[in-house]
Design a protein around this motif. Structure first.
Motif, short mmCIF file in Angstrom:
data_model
loop_
_atom_site.label_atom_id
_atom_site.label_comp_id
_atom_site.label_asym_id
_atom_site.label_seq_id
_atom_site.Cartn_x
_atom_site.Cartn_y
_atom_site.Cartn_z
N ALA A 77 2.86 5.31 7.53
CA ALA A 77 3.29 4.14 8.11
C ALA A 77 5.37 4.42 8.36
O ALA A 77 5.59 5.00 6.82
CB ALA A 77 3.29 3.46 7.26
N ASN A 78 5.62 4.23 8.49
CA ASN A 78 6.95 3.90 8.97
C ASN A 78 7.53 3.28 7.63
O ASN A 78 6.82 2.07 7.27
CB ASN A 78 7.71 2.97 10.04
N ARG A 82 6.35 -0.46 6.01
CA ARG A 82 4.80 0.05 5.22
C ARG A 82 4.50 -1.57 4.64
O ARG A 82 3.74 -1.78 4.99
CB ARG A 82 5.56 0.68 4.06
N GLU A 83 5.35 -2.46 3.92
CA GLU A 83 4.93 -3.51 3.28
C GLU A 83 4.61 -4.38 4.83
O GLU A 83 3.41 -5.31 4.38
CB GLU A 83 6.29 -4.39 2.91
N LYS A 84 4.52 -4.79 5.79
CA LYS A 84 4.89 -5.45 6.92
C LYS A 84 3.02 -5.32 7.79
O LYS A 84 2.80 -5.92 7.24
CB LYS A 84 5.53 -5.94 7.95
N LEU A 85 3.23 -3.67 7.19
CA LEU A 85 1.46 -3.07 7.70
C LEU A 85 0.67 -2.96 6.61
O LEU A 85 -0.48 -3.53 7.35
CB LEU A 85 2.41 -1.43 8.37
N ALA A 86 1.39 -2.96 5.60
CA ALA A 86 0.00 -3.42 4.51
C ALA A 86 -0.34 -5.30 4.41
O ALA A 86 -1.74 -5.05 4.27
CB ALA A 86 0.47 -3.10 2.80
N THR A 105 5.55 10.15 3.63
CA THR A 105 4.36 10.17 4.23
C THR A 105 3.07 9.86 2.98
O THR A 105 3.19 10.34 2.10
CB THR A 105 4.15 11.81 5.12
N ARG A 106 1.77 10.23 3.81
CA ARG A 106 1.10 9.21 3.18
C ARG A 106 1.11 8.34 2.29
O ARG A 106 0.87 8.54 1.33
CB ARG A 106 0.31 10.73 2.38
#
Length: 161
Positions: A77-78, A82-86, A105-106
């Protein structure tokens, strides 16, 4: 970060709770850490209040619960998103755990359970539509945990005069 400082008794309580919070009484913990049961109850309450104990969760055998597919998605995730996507990923039906990693990454590990491959495909498609790059998907066969040894109660050594 809290200014709350853990002592040896707190460590022992945390160790006992990690070992088996459901089947361990405060009296048993008290005996183990050499204090009264009321002290253990008060300490647990304080540990919960300051956020050190975040909750108590059952360990579930998903296969026996009719969710035979237990899969870990390793995603990219960018880092700025990342926090928003999580937060969005944990809301997907079938997602049971999301871990944000510090790497570039990962950096998002998403644990899911599914009833069958059609169900797993639906989960996969929802994750892929969220600006996540799925780098790998791994079938989880088992998961082992143990209490962190640093929390194991140690009888204090008293300095004699």
């Amino acid at each position: 970060m809290s200014n709350f400082s853990l002592d040896n008794i707190d460590h022992g309580i945390l160790y006992a709770l990690q070992r088996d919070a459901r089947n361990t009484t405060t009296a048993e913990i008290a005996e183990e850490v050499e204090v009264s049961a009321s002290t253990v109850r008060n300490r647990i309450e304080k540990l919960e209040q300051v956020g050190i104990i975040e909750g108590y969760y059952p360990k579930i055998d998903y296969e026996l619960a009719n969710f035979p597919l237990h899969v870990l998605f390793v995603c990219n995730a960018n880092p700025m998103e990342r926090e928003k996507l999580a937060a969005a990923a944990i809301e997907v039906q079938g997602v049971i755990d999301v871990r944000e990693m510090l790497t570039s990454t990962r950096n998002l590990y998403i644990e899911t359970v599914a009833t069958d491959t059609r169900n797993l495909t639906t989960i996969t498609n929802k994750l892929a539509s969220m600006e996540l790059e799925v780098l790998s998907s791994e079938i989880i066969t088992s998961h082992h945990v143990r209490p962190w040894a640093e929390f194991e109660f140690q009888t204090p050594d008293f300095i004699s005069d």
